[in-house]
Design a protein around this motif. Sequence first.
Motif, PDB file in Angstrom:
ATOM      1  N   TYR A   1       0.217   5.165   1.470  1.00 56.97           N
ATOM      2  CA  TYR A   1      -0.644   6.087   2.187  1.00 56.97           C
ATOM      3  C   TYR A   1      -0.031   7.491   2.106  1.00 56.97           C
ATOM      4  CZ  TYR A   1      -3.361   2.428   4.613  1.00 56.97           C
ATOM      5  OH  TYR A   1      -4.212   1.381   4.936  1.00 56.97           O
TER       6      TYR A   1
ATOM      7  N   LYS B   1      -2.873  15.373  10.119  1.00 54.03           N
ATOM      8  CA  LYS B   1      -4.032  14.647   9.629  1.00 54.03           C
ATOM      9  C   LYS B   1      -3.782  13.156   9.723  1.00 54.03           C
ATOM     10  CE  LYS B   1      -6.542  18.174   8.268  1.00 54.03           C
ATOM     11  NZ  LYS B   1      -7.881  18.454   8.864  1.00 54.03           N
ATOM     12  N   GLY B   2      -4.844  12.384   9.561  1.00 48.88           N
ATOM     13  CA  GLY B   2      -4.683  10.946   9.519  1.00 48.88           C
ATOM     14  C   GLY B   2      -4.112  10.490   8.191  1.00 48.88           C
ATOM     15  N   LEU B   3      -3.907   9.193   8.057  1.00 52.52           N
ATOM     16  CA  LEU B   3      -3.365   8.633   6.830  1.00 52.52           C
ATOM     17  C   LEU B   3      -4.496   8.259   5.884  1.00 52.52           C
ATOM     18  CD1 LEU B   3      -1.049   8.144   9.010  1.00 52.52           C
ATOM     19  CD2 LEU B   3      -0.290   6.351   7.461  1.00 52.52           C
TER      20      LEU B   3
ATOM     21  N   GLU C   1       3.511  13.828   3.421  1.00 51.70           N
ATOM     22  CA  GLU C   1       4.387  12.698   3.706  1.00 51.70           C
ATOM     23  C   GLU C   1       3.723  11.426   3.191  1.00 51.70           C
ATOM     24  OE1 GLU C   1       5.686  12.334   7.786  1.00 51.70           O
ATOM     25  OE2 GLU C   1       7.373  11.061   7.197  1.00 51.70           O
TER      26      GLU C   1
ATOM     27  N   LYS D   1      -3.420   0.388  -3.601  1.00 52.85           N
ATOM     28  CA  LYS D   1      -3.038  -0.882  -3.006  1.00 52.85           C
ATOM     29  C   LYS D   1      -2.779  -1.938  -4.076  1.00 52.85           C
ATOM     30  CE  LYS D   1      -7.882  -2.232  -2.338  1.00 52.85           C
ATOM     31  NZ  LYS D   1      -8.945  -2.555  -1.359  1.00 52.85           N
TER      32      LYS D   1
ATOM     33  N   PHE E   1       0.839  -1.192   0.000  1.00 48.91           N
ATOM     34  CA  PHE E   1       0.000   0.000   0.000  1.00 48.91           C
ATOM     35  C   PHE E   1       0.880   1.250   0.000  1.00 48.91           C
ATOM     36  CE2 PHE E   1      -3.588  -2.576   1.302  1.00 48.91           C
ATOM     37  CZ  PHE E   1      -3.020  -3.555   2.105  1.00 48.91           C
TER      38      PHE E   1
ATOM     39  N   GLN F   1      -0.096  11.378   4.091  1.00 51.80           N
ATOM     40  CA  GLN F   1      -0.472  12.081   5.318  1.00 51.80           C
ATOM     41  C   GLN F   1      -0.129  13.550   5.189  1.00 51.80           C
ATOM     42  OE1 GLN F   1       1.690  11.119   8.947  1.00 51.80           O
ATOM     43  NE2 GLN F   1      -0.134  11.495  10.209  1.00 51.80           N
TER      44      GLN F   1
ATOM     45  N   LEU G   1      -5.458   6.270   2.281  1.00 56.77           N
ATOM     46  CA  LEU G   1      -4.983   5.269   1.340  1.00 56.77           C
ATOM     47  C   LEU G   1      -4.956   5.833  -0.074  1.00 56.77           C
ATOM     48  CD1 LEU G   1      -4.184   2.257   0.950  1.00 56.77           C
ATOM     49  CD2 LEU G   1      -6.599   1.817   0.494  1.00 56.77           C
TER      50      LEU G   1
ATOM     51  N   PHE H   1       3.804   7.154   2.855  1.00 55.38           N
ATOM     52  CA  PHE H   1       4.261   5.937   3.523  1.00 55.38           C
ATOM     53  C   PHE H   1       4.006   4.730   2.630  1.00 55.38           C
ATOM     54  CE2 PHE H   1       5.277   7.541   7.677  1.00 55.38           C
ATOM     55  CZ  PHE H   1       4.477   8.672   7.812  1.00 55.38           C
TER      56      PHE H   1
END
Lengths: 117, 116
Positions: free
Chosen positions: B36, B42-44, B88, B49, B34, B38, B46, B90
């Motif tokens: 992600y 804030k949250g991550l 950012e 995938k 995956f 950010q 998606l 991930f």
Amino acid sequence: SQTIHQWPATLVQPVGSPLSLECTVEGTSNPNLYWYRQAAGRGLQLLFYSVGIGQISSEVPQNLSASRPQDRQFILSSKKLLLSDSGFYLCAWSWDRGAPQNTGELFFGEGSRLTVL
Amino acid sequence: AQSVTQLDSHVSVSEGTPVLLRCNYSSSYSPSLFWYVQHPNKGLQLLLKYTSAATLVKGINGFEAEFKKSETSFHLTKPSAHMSDAAEYFCVVSDRRVEYGNKLVFGAGTILRVKS
């Protein structure tokens, strides 16, 4: 559709005070639930995960605990905060492993910024 | 055991130029992979995938990634960067054999800067 809510968004607490962060998921049942911490320069660290009510697995020993009193509610707690508990806490959920929709990903909340002074 | 290495901690591009964020993984079994994103505080979210279907995966906001088993890579690309892409990113691997929960292993993250 499914949603995840996490609160409070920001929190400033003195050392030695208690902590309670809450997370709820809507629109699904029997989700897997997770708490992650993101500290500066340390990436994302899995703290706890739960595959059902009352079932909590801890990934790292620490000053924190987690509880799942209801199917879609996940709470992160501490009795006495330490300076090192400061960070960005993220709650997440995934489909139950047996669910056909489960392709492995997590869905994250907006996060809670904790500053311990 | 799985691991993820994001080869660049910071990437800087000009608006309108291509984006390449590099990721190498290690997994004993067929992984799910995956990306992600950010944004600050804030949250991550998606982006995309890979779950053993097509090796070229298209995601949201014009991003795509290609799974290359021989190179154990899953690089993220976008033809033309936009200012709103600054964030950012991930790279994440999941062992689909895991019995309980979805255990994900996160890379250290790549901060993308987009210059005007």
